[in-house]
Motif scaffolding. Structure first.
Motif, short mmCIF file in Angstrom:
data_model
loop_
_atom_site.label_atom_id
_atom_site.label_comp_id
_atom_site.label_asym_id
_atom_site.label_seq_id
_atom_site.Cartn_x
_atom_site.Cartn_y
_atom_site.Cartn_z
N SER A 107 0.95 -1.09 -0.07
CA SER A 107 -0.01 0.02 -0.03
C SER A 107 0.82 1.21 0.01
O SER A 107 1.98 1.34 0.45
N GLY A 108 0.45 2.13 -0.77
CA GLY A 108 1.25 3.42 -0.73
C GLY A 108 1.01 4.39 0.63
O GLY A 108 -0.42 4.57 0.80
N CYS A 109 2.18 4.77 0.92
CA CYS A 109 1.93 6.00 2.23
C CYS A 109 2.39 7.32 1.69
O CYS A 109 3.53 7.82 1.68
N PRO A 110 1.42 8.09 1.01
CA PRO A 110 2.11 9.36 0.34
C PRO A 110 2.48 10.36 1.25
O PRO A 110 3.37 11.22 0.98
N THR A 111 1.74 10.56 2.38
CA THR A 111 2.02 11.27 3.40
C THR A 111 3.24 11.16 4.19
O THR A 111 3.96 12.33 4.15
N TYR A 112 3.65 10.03 4.48
CA TYR A 112 5.32 9.89 5.19
C TYR A 112 6.14 9.26 4.31
O TYR A 112 7.07 9.87 4.14
N TYR A 113 5.84 8.07 3.92
CA TYR A 113 6.77 7.20 3.19
C TYR A 113 7.04 7.97 1.89
O TYR A 113 8.31 8.17 1.29
#
Lengths: 77, 274
Positions: B201-207
Motif C-alpha cells: 500500500s502506498g503512504c504518500p504522507t510519510y513514506y
C-alpha cells in the motif's frame, strides 16, 4: 436497525455516481481512467464527458474513499 | 445511498475514513469485502481482528464482528477467537510494523501452528500513524523520521518470512492490483490453515514524502511498473527481475490445521479415565 443514512452529497450521473463529500481529491481515479471521462476540479472528482465512460469500474476499484462508483449498467436499466 | 457493496459491508455512517488522501488502505479494505461478497460468506460468521496502526483502523469501518486489539497482538486474540469458535472465518488485518516488529513472535508462531486464520498485512513501508518512523519493512537506505540519513537495516520479506515459519498459503498483491488482492484473499479464506497475504500500500504522507516518491498517483504507478506476476517472472532473467517484486500466489501447500488437530485430541480423550 442501524442508521446507514449518508451524510454525503451524492450526484447521480447515470453511468457514474459521485459523492463529493467523501472525495479527498487524491487523483487516483482520474489518473487511471482509461477514457479520461473524469477529472479533478477544485480537488474533487468531476465528470468531464459522461459519454466517454465505458463503466469499466476501475475508478470504483481504486477509489480509496468509495466516493465514486458505477451506476446501473445499461442492460440493467 | 453508497454503492451496494459499501452499503452492505461497511459502517457507512462512519465514512469517509480517517486515512490520508491517496492512502492505499481504503482500496485494500474494499478488495477484502469484495472477496467476502464473492465467497457469499454470512457477515455474522466473519470476524475481523486488527492490532494498532493505520491499517488497524480498517475493522472500525467494516460491518462484521470486529475487534480492535493491542499493538502486535491481533494474532493472539484471533487465535483465541478461532479456538473458541472454530466455525468463524477469522480475518486478521495488520500493518507492517504491527506484524513484523511489535508482533513478530506472534506472527511466526501463528504461521508455525497453521491455525486457520487469514492474515492480510497492509505494507506501507513505514509507521504512518505515529509520524513516519522506519519499520522492519522500510527498504535499505530509504528515509523515515527516525532515519533522516537513510535506514541501514535490511528489510524483511514478509512472504518469505511467513513461508519459512510455516504458513500454508502465501501471496502478495498491491493496492494498484486490487483484483489480485481479492483473489488471494478468497483463496486464503478457503485455505484450511494459516494464510498470509501481503498487500503493498502506498503512504504518500510519510513514506512517499520522506523519500520523494511523489504523490498517490506516482506511488500507484510505481506499484504498476515494478510488480511482476509469478508466471511472468518464470520467463524473466535475474537481471530483468532486479528491483522488481513478485505478485500472485507464492505458496499453496495445505497441511493439517490446528483447531482440527485440537478437536481430535478432545475426541480421543472423551470417555477415557484421566
Amino acid at each position: 436497525m442501524k442508521n446507514k443514512s449518508i451524510k454525503g452529497n451524492e450526484v447521480d450521473h447515470g453511468k457514474l455516481i459521485i459523492n463529493a463529500d467523501w472525495c479527498k481529491g487524491c487523483g487516483i481515479c482520474t489518473a487511471f481512467c482509461p477514457t479520461k471521462a473524469i477529472e479533478l476540479k477544485n480537488e474533487k472528482v468531476t465528470v468531464v464527458d459522461i459519454d466517454k465512460c465505458t463503466q469499466c469500474g476501475l475508478c470504483e476499484l481504486r477509489c480509496p474513499d468509495y466516493a465514486i462508483y458505477v451506476g446501473r449498467k445499461k442492460n440493467e436499466q | 445511498m453508497p454503492s451496494q457493496l459499501v452499503d452492505k459491508y461497511f459502517r457507512a455512517e462512519d465514512l469517509p475514513q480517517i486515512w490520508c488522501p491517496g492512502c492505499g488502505h481504503g482500496i485494500i479494505t474494499r478488495a477484502i469485502t469484495v472477496a467476502i461478497e464473492q465467497l457469499g460468506l454470512e457477515p455474522d460468521k466473519v470476524c475481523v481482528v486488527s492490532g494498532i496502526g493505520c491499517s488497524s483502523r480498517a475493522p472500525g469501518y467494516l460491518d462484521f464482528n470486529t475487534l480492535h486489539t493491542t499493538h502486535g497482538r491481533a494474532l493472539a486474540f484471533a487465535t483465541g477467537i478461532k479456538l473458541a469458535n472454530p466455525d468463524l472465518k477469522v480475518i486478521v488485518i495488520m500493518g507492517d510494523g504491527d506484524s513484523t516488529a511489535i508482533g513478530g513472535n506472534h506472527f511466526i508462531h501463528a504461521c508455525r501452528r497453521n491455525i486457520d486464520l487469514t492474515t492480510i498485512i497492509f505494507n506501507n513501508n513505514i509507521y504512518g500513524m505515529t509520524g513516519g518512523q522506519y519499520s522492519p519493512l522500510t527498504p535499505k537506505f530509504d528515509k523515515g523520521t527516525t532515519a533522516p540519513y537513510g535506514n541501514i537495516d535490511r528489510p524483511f520479506d514478509i512472504c518469505d518470512l511467513a513461508s519459512g515459519a510455516g504458513a500454508t498459503y502465501v501471496g502478495r498483491g498491491t493496492s494498484y492490483h486490487a483484483n489480485v488482492v481479492t483473489s488471494l484473499v478468497k483463496k486464503g479464506i478457503m485455505n484450511d490453515g494459516f494464510s498470509l497475504i501481503e498487500a503493498i500500500s502506498g503512504c504518500p504522507t510519510y513514506y512517499g514524502r520522506k523519500n520523494k516518491k511523489g504523490g498517490p498517483v506516482d506511488m500507484m504507478q510505481w506499484q504498476k511498473d515494478n510488480a511482476v506476476t509469478v508466471t511472468a517472472a518464470a520467463k524473466m532473467t535475474p537481471e530483468q527481475l532486479e528491483g522488481k517484486f513478485l505478485i500472485g500466489e507464492l505458496k499453496n501447500k495445505p497441511e493439517p490445521e490446528y483447531t482440527k488437530e485440537y478437536q481430535k485430541i478432545i475426541d480421543n480423550l472423551k470417555g477415557s479415565d484421566i
